[in-house]
Design an enzyme around this catalytic site. Sequence first.
Site, short mmCIF file in Angstrom:
data_model
loop_
_atom_site.label_atom_id
_atom_site.label_comp_id
_atom_site.label_asym_id
_atom_site.label_seq_id
_atom_site.Cartn_x
_atom_site.Cartn_y
_atom_site.Cartn_z
CB THR A 56 -0.87 0.14 1.19
OG1 THR A 56 -0.19 -0.05 2.37
CG2 THR A 56 -1.86 -1.10 1.26
CD1 TRP A 57 5.26 4.15 1.03
CD2 TRP A 57 6.54 3.27 -0.56
NE1 TRP A 57 6.32 5.26 0.58
CE2 TRP A 57 6.99 4.62 -0.08
CE3 TRP A 57 7.21 2.46 -1.40
CZ2 TRP A 57 8.41 4.96 -0.86
CZ3 TRP A 57 8.21 2.96 -2.08
CH2 TRP A 57 8.88 4.13 -1.68
CD GLN A 65 -13.93 14.96 -2.36
OE1 GLN A 65 -13.77 15.86 -3.20
NE2 GLN A 65 -14.79 14.94 -1.32
CG ASP A 87 2.67 -4.93 3.68
OD1 ASP A 87 3.04 -5.52 5.00
OD2 ASP A 87 3.60 -4.30 3.23
CE1 TYR A 92 5.92 0.73 3.94
CE2 TYR A 92 3.78 -0.42 3.87
CZ TYR A 92 5.41 -0.31 3.88
OH TYR A 92 5.96 -1.54 3.78
#
Length: 133
Positions: A56-57, A65, A87, A92
């Site tokens: 997800t970094w 938005q 993850d 992050y």
Amino acid sequence: MNSRLEKGILSPKNLHPSEFETGSNVVVLEWERVESVEIRPLGKSGLSVPVVGMGTWQTFDVHGQAAEKNSRDVVDQALKAGANFFDSSPMYGEAERVLGATLEERRNSAMIATKVWTPSTLEGRVQIHRSLD
């Protein structure tokens, strides 16, 4: 690099390899299902998880938005394709918050691995509680 990346991985279609190499944020709207994702036990937890998860970094460390809607679209397509292991980490940036917001009522459809990143016991506890909220 081909579109399957490796055997057993849910992978984006129509993604040019240079987009991976530059580290740029990528909008992925279509995924292909690869049926043979290996599942393994996670220690003694009783959970079984895929050997590959979605990081997800860079995709979820976003503001605004439009960027958060893009993250929601990525999660929508990942869940639709069967990718449900994400993850994340407090290091992050906004990734944990954005991932949580994109999952909302679908939280039970996903497994999330996170990390604690601090030498301080007190800060570690704060990070754990923040991740669980």
